[in-house]
Design a protein around this motif. Structure first.
Motif, PDB file in Angstrom:
ATOM      1  N   SER A  32       0.836  -1.207   0.000  1.00 16.43           N
ATOM      2  CA  SER A  32       0.000   0.000   0.000  1.00 16.43           C
ATOM      3  C   SER A  32       0.867   1.250   0.000  1.00 16.43           C
ATOM      4  O   SER A  32       0.590   2.215  -0.722  1.00 16.43           O
ATOM      5  CB  SER A  32      -0.934   0.029   1.209  1.00 16.43           C
ATOM      6  N   ASN A  35       2.464   1.743  -3.393  1.00 17.68           N
ATOM      7  CA  ASN A  35       1.477   2.295  -4.328  1.00 17.68           C
ATOM      8  C   ASN A  35       1.214   3.773  -4.054  1.00 17.68           C
ATOM      9  O   ASN A  35       1.088   4.573  -4.986  1.00 17.68           O
ATOM     10  CB  ASN A  35       0.172   1.506  -4.267  1.00 17.68           C
ATOM     11  N   MET A  36       1.138   4.144  -2.784  1.00 16.49           N
ATOM     12  CA  MET A  36       0.905   5.546  -2.436  1.00 16.49           C
ATOM     13  C   MET A  36       2.070   6.408  -2.900  1.00 16.49           C
ATOM     14  O   MET A  36       1.866   7.477  -3.471  1.00 16.49           O
ATOM     15  CB  MET A  36       0.700   5.686  -0.919  1.00 16.49           C
ATOM     16  N   CYS A  43      -6.341   4.992  -2.127  1.00 17.09           N
ATOM     17  CA  CYS A  43      -6.320   4.238  -0.885  1.00 17.09           C
ATOM     18  C   CYS A  43      -7.404   4.781   0.030  1.00 17.09           C
ATOM     19  O   CYS A  43      -7.925   5.868  -0.178  1.00 17.09           O
ATOM     20  CB  CYS A  43      -4.947   4.289  -0.233  1.00 17.09           C
ATOM     21  N   THR A  47      -6.340   4.565   5.807  1.00 17.17           N
ATOM     22  CA  THR A  47      -4.941   4.229   5.523  1.00 17.17           C
ATOM     23  C   THR A  47      -4.101   5.496   5.480  1.00 17.17           C
ATOM     24  O   THR A  47      -3.031   5.564   6.083  1.00 17.17           O
ATOM     25  CB  THR A  47      -4.815   3.466   4.189  1.00 17.17           C
TER      26      THR A  47
END
Length: 102
Positions: A32, A35-36, A43, A47
Protein backbone atom coordinates in the motif's frame (compact mmCIF):
# COMPACT_ATOMS: atom_id res chain seq x y z
CA UNK A 1 -4.28 14.30 3.88
CA UNK A 2 -4.42 14.19 0.12
CA UNK A 3 -1.56 11.94 -0.84
CA UNK A 4 1.02 13.69 -2.96
CA UNK A 5 3.50 10.91 -3.75
CA UNK A 6 6.47 13.27 -3.58
CA UNK A 7 5.45 14.69 -0.19
CA UNK A 8 4.76 11.24 1.20
CA UNK A 9 8.18 9.93 0.22
CA UNK A 10 9.88 13.13 1.42
CA UNK A 11 8.09 12.86 4.76
CA UNK A 12 9.21 9.25 5.16
CA UNK A 13 12.80 10.18 4.34
CA UNK A 14 12.74 13.17 6.72
CA UNK A 15 11.56 10.80 9.43
CA UNK A 16 14.45 8.47 8.53
CA UNK A 17 12.05 5.57 8.08
CA UNK A 18 12.20 2.68 5.65
CA UNK A 19 9.06 1.48 3.92
CA UNK A 20 8.99 -1.46 6.32
CA UNK A 21 9.34 0.82 9.36
CA UNK A 22 6.50 3.05 8.23
CA UNK A 23 4.29 0.12 7.27
CA UNK A 24 4.75 -1.37 10.73
CA UNK A 25 4.15 1.88 12.59
CA UNK A 26 1.14 2.83 10.45
CA UNK A 27 -0.22 -0.73 10.51
CA UNK A 28 -0.60 -0.79 6.73
CA UNK A 29 0.75 -3.12 4.07
CA UNK A 30 4.13 -2.31 2.55
CA UNK A 31 2.54 -2.70 -0.89
CA UNK A 32 0.00 0.00 0.00
CA UNK A 33 2.83 2.39 0.85
CA UNK A 34 4.65 1.55 -2.37
CA UNK A 35 1.48 2.29 -4.33
CA UNK A 36 0.91 5.55 -2.44
CA UNK A 37 4.47 6.72 -3.06
CA UNK A 38 4.17 5.77 -6.73
CA UNK A 39 0.86 7.62 -7.06
CA UNK A 40 -0.89 4.42 -8.11
CA UNK A 41 -4.47 3.77 -7.18
CA UNK A 42 -6.64 5.23 -4.50
CA UNK A 43 -6.32 4.24 -0.88
CA UNK A 44 -8.76 4.40 1.95
CA UNK A 45 -8.95 7.54 4.05
CA UNK A 46 -8.17 5.47 7.15
CA UNK A 47 -4.94 4.23 5.52
CA UNK A 48 -3.88 7.79 4.71
CA UNK A 49 -4.69 8.90 8.25
CA UNK A 50 -2.69 6.02 9.78
CA UNK A 51 0.32 6.92 7.63
CA UNK A 52 0.01 10.61 8.50
CA UNK A 53 -0.21 9.86 12.22
CA UNK A 54 2.83 7.58 12.10
CA UNK A 55 4.86 10.25 10.31
CA UNK A 56 3.70 12.95 12.70
CA UNK A 57 4.68 10.76 15.65
CA UNK A 58 8.16 10.55 14.08
CA UNK A 59 8.41 14.36 14.03
CA UNK A 60 7.11 15.32 10.58
CA UNK A 61 4.75 18.29 10.40
CA UNK A 62 2.50 18.60 7.36
CA UNK A 63 1.94 22.16 6.18
CA UNK A 64 -1.22 22.94 4.29
CA UNK A 65 -1.45 24.76 0.99
CA UNK A 66 -1.94 28.53 1.01
CA UNK A 67 -2.91 31.05 -1.63
CA UNK A 68 0.73 31.51 -2.63
CA UNK A 69 2.47 28.31 -1.55
CA UNK A 70 1.84 24.64 -2.12
CA UNK A 71 1.70 22.03 0.62
CA UNK A 72 4.93 21.15 2.38
CA UNK A 73 6.67 19.57 5.32
CA UNK A 74 8.58 20.57 8.42
CA UNK A 75 10.22 18.61 11.17
CA UNK A 76 10.08 19.15 14.90
CA UNK A 77 13.03 20.68 16.73
CA UNK A 78 13.88 17.29 18.21
CA UNK A 79 14.30 15.78 14.75
CA UNK A 80 16.35 18.74 13.54
CA UNK A 81 18.52 18.61 16.67
CA UNK A 82 19.26 14.97 15.91
CA UNK A 83 20.49 15.99 12.47
CA UNK A 84 22.77 18.60 14.05
CA UNK A 85 24.22 16.05 16.49
CA UNK A 86 24.75 13.57 13.66
CA UNK A 87 26.51 16.14 11.46
CA UNK A 88 28.73 17.20 14.37
CA UNK A 89 29.71 13.59 15.08
CA UNK A 90 30.48 13.03 11.39
CA UNK A 91 32.64 16.17 11.31
CA UNK A 92 34.57 15.03 14.41
CA UNK A 93 35.13 11.64 12.81
CA UNK A 94 36.43 13.19 9.58
CA UNK A 95 38.74 15.46 11.56
CA UNK A 96 40.18 12.54 13.55
CA UNK A 97 40.81 10.59 10.34
CA UNK A 98 42.52 13.58 8.75
CA UNK A 99 44.75 14.12 11.81
CA UNK A 100 45.68 10.45 12.20
CA UNK A 101 49.24 9.61 11.22
CA UNK A 102 49.20 7.53 8.20
Amino acid sequence: MPVDPNLLRAARLLADMSLDDLAEKAKVARRSLLNMEAGKGDCMLSTMENVKQALEAAGVVFIGETEFHGPGLRVTRDVAAGWTRTRAAQARSRKKKAEAPG
